[in-house]
Design an enzyme around this catalytic site. Structure first.
Site, short mmCIF file in Angstrom:
data_model
loop_
_atom_site.label_atom_id
_atom_site.label_comp_id
_atom_site.label_asym_id
_atom_site.label_seq_id
_atom_site.Cartn_x
_atom_site.Cartn_y
_atom_site.Cartn_z
N LYS A 17 -10.99 -4.26 -3.93
CA LYS A 17 -12.10 -3.42 -4.33
C LYS A 17 -11.61 -1.90 -4.45
O LYS A 17 -12.50 -1.20 -5.20
CB LYS A 17 -13.01 -3.45 -2.95
CG LYS A 17 -12.32 -3.11 -1.43
CD LYS A 17 -13.35 -2.89 -0.52
CE LYS A 17 -13.31 -3.61 0.57
NZ LYS A 17 -12.22 -3.88 1.29
N LYS A 45 0.67 -1.18 -0.03
CA LYS A 45 -0.13 -0.03 -0.01
C LYS A 45 1.02 1.26 0.08
O LYS A 45 0.44 2.37 -0.54
CB LYS A 45 -1.10 -0.06 1.10
CG LYS A 45 -2.19 -0.92 0.88
CD LYS A 45 -3.24 -0.72 1.71
CE LYS A 45 -4.42 -1.67 1.20
NZ LYS A 45 -5.76 -1.52 1.91
N LYS A 52 -3.91 -9.87 -6.39
CA LYS A 52 -5.15 -10.08 -5.71
C LYS A 52 -6.34 -9.09 -6.04
O LYS A 52 -5.95 -7.94 -6.43
CB LYS A 52 -4.82 -9.61 -4.09
CG LYS A 52 -5.93 -10.03 -3.56
CD LYS A 52 -5.79 -9.71 -1.81
CE LYS A 52 -6.02 -8.13 -1.81
NZ LYS A 52 -6.61 -7.87 -0.41
N1 AQP Z 1 -8.97 -11.17 -3.37
C1 AQP Z 1 -9.17 -11.65 -2.19
N2 AQP Z 1 -9.71 -13.09 -2.30
C2 AQP Z 1 -9.95 -13.57 -0.91
N3 AQP Z 1 -10.11 -13.05 0.22
C3 AQP Z 1 -10.05 -11.68 0.21
N4 AQP Z 1 -10.17 -10.49 0.88
C4 AQP Z 1 -10.14 -9.43 0.39
N5 AQP Z 1 -9.57 -9.66 -0.78
C5 AQP Z 1 -9.64 -10.88 -1.03
C6 AQP Z 1 -10.46 -10.85 2.35
O1 AQP Z 1 -11.91 -10.04 2.71
C7 AQP Z 1 -11.91 -9.46 4.02
C8 AQP Z 1 -11.97 -8.19 4.06
O2 AQP Z 1 -11.00 -7.45 3.58
P1 AQP Z 1 -10.75 -6.04 3.93
O3 AQP Z 1 -11.73 -5.20 3.37
O4 AQP Z 1 -10.39 -5.74 5.55
O5 AQP Z 1 -9.51 -5.30 3.14
P2 AQP Z 1 -8.40 -6.21 2.18
O6 AQP Z 1 -8.02 -7.23 2.60
O7 AQP Z 1 -7.30 -5.07 1.86
O8 AQP Z 1 -9.20 -6.29 1.01
P3 AQP Z 1 -9.32 -5.32 -0.32
O9 AQP Z 1 -10.50 -5.82 -1.18
O10 AQP Z 1 -7.90 -5.56 -1.00
O11 AQP Z 1 -9.45 -3.88 0.12
P4 AQP Z 1 -8.63 -2.69 -0.19
O12 AQP Z 1 -8.66 -2.63 -1.95
O13 AQP Z 1 -9.24 -1.44 0.33
O14 AQP Z 1 -7.21 -2.81 -0.02
C9 AQP Z 1 -10.38 -10.15 4.58
O15 AQP Z 1 -10.52 -11.16 5.32
C10 AQP Z 1 -9.50 -10.42 3.44
O16 AQP Z 1 -8.70 -11.12 3.73
#
Ligand code: AQP
Length: 334
Positions: free
Chosen positions: A200, A115, A197
């Site tokens: 969102k 990040k 990965k």
């Molecule tokens: N691609 C993924 N595959 C499986 N699990 C995923 N998670 C996120 N992306 C994937 C799981 O979703 C839960 C919530 O995630 P989060 O909102 O706490 O943050 P993150 O892991 O940083 O998810 P994002 O979508 O990638 O958000 P941004 O883009 O804002 O950083 C967690 O249990 C995560 O493991």
């Protein structure tokens, strides 16, 4: 333990529209714990501001994430569903745990490295100490299990290190949490860059399938998904795009990779992509219609938000007071 029940905690950031990665890796598995565990599922809005957010969008997504929890089968009467910033103990414990977390540990976190590269103009201290707030989220509820996608495993391991360190100095303070990683769907990859990965906050909308995408959009995105020059649907090294699509198909159908290979033997990638799009859209349809009903009833959503925050605050306060007492903080005289 609360009333002889073990504790489950997890959270999702309202940092963007939720994806099928969030759904398959985390949210859809949450309901499985509702019977056997006392569950706390949080919308972690304080985590979301480690990256700049538009206030109106953060507000909207906070409501939507809570509604999605319910639409994905989490009954607010059986689970404590709440918003992190409504329970100030999260931020308070986080400060304390900052003093029990080492700089070196935080600099090894891969999400921080990723990040801070992605948001090079805003490498703020919150981005760096994000895992400490996550440890506070977990430890406040004396959590036994934390269902998360694989990307969050390192953060839960850090929480475990903090427990070990803290309990060594102040015995019997925190329960040791275990990460629980879904067997299938622990890391759903981007449709445009399948070595990355699915996230969102990805700027490329075609790389990501959102839980709320309509059927045509879902099918269009899968049709465009990056694959390879081979034509056979098979799970193999170097076929990241197809491996990802097979994983998604397997998550929605419960079929093994062998079964999927047999099902699509002699068919091309076009037929396979269409099938993935259809199972995905069909699985999301009931979630979307329940979500729309919930979102239309803001009074109900707010009542559940309030009830969840009160329940969570009660348990969080108990742990925070215990920690403050152990540290030697003077309680406010009555
Ligand atoms: N691609 C993924 N595959 C499986 N699990 C995923 N998670 C996120 N992306 C994937 C799981 O979703 C839960 C919530 O995630 P989060 O909102 O706490 O943050 P993150 O892991 O940083 O998810 P994002 O979508 O990638 O958000 P941004 O883009 O804002 O950083 C967690 O249990 C995560 O493991």
């Amino acid at each position: 333990m609360i009333n002889e029940q073990k504790i489950c905690f997890s959270g999702v950031q309202p940092s963007g529209n939720l994806t099928i990665g969030n759904y398959l890796g985390a949210i859809r598995n949450f309901a499985a714990y509702s019977e056997a565990y006392k569950c706390f599922y949080c919308v972690v809005d304080e985590h979301a501001i480690t990256v700049r957010q538009v206030p109106a969008e953060l507000r909207r997504r906070t409501y939507e994430t809570l509604a999605l929890y319910m639409a994905c089968g989490l009954d607010p009467e059986k689970n404590t569903l709440y918003v992190q910033s409504h329970v100030p103990a999260h931020a308070e414990l986080s400060w304390i745990l900052n003093c029990f977390t080492m700089y070196g540990e935080l600099s090894r976190m891969t999400q921080f490295k990723d990040k801070s590269t992605k948001h090079a103009d805003n490498v703020n201290a919150g981005l760096f100490t994000y895992p400490v707030l996550m440890a506070a989220d977990i430890l406040l509820y004396q959590t036994d299990v934390v269902p998360v996608g694989i990307d969050q495993k390192q953060h839960v391991e850090l929480a475990r290190n903090i427990v070990e360190r803290f309990n060594q100095i102040y015995p019997d303070t925190f329960t040791m949490p275990e990460p629980i990683i879904a067997k299938n769907g622990k890391k759903i990859m981007s449709l445009a860059e399948p070595t990355k990965k699915m996230s969102k906050s990805d700027e490329n909308q075609n790389a990501v399938v959102y839980i709320l995408d309509d059927k045509d959009t879902v099918i269009r995105k899968f049709r465009r998904a990056v694959t390879d020059s081979d034509t056979r649907v098979r799970f193999a090294e170097g076929k990241d795009g197809i491996n990802n699509l097979m994983t998604i198909y397997s998550c929605f159908t419960n079929k093994s990779m062998d079964e999927i290979e047999r099902e699509f033997a002699g068919k091309g990638y076009g037929d396979f992509k269409l099938a993935v799009g259809e199972v995905c859209a069909d699985a999301l349809a009931p979630v979307q219609s329940r979500f729309r009903e919930l979102l239309a009833d803001k009074a109900y959503l707010e009542a559940m938000m309030k009830k969840g925050a009160e329940e969570a605050a009660y348990y969080a306060r108990k742990t925070l007071s215990k920690v403050q007492k152990k540290l030697g903080f003077v309680p406010l005289p009555r």
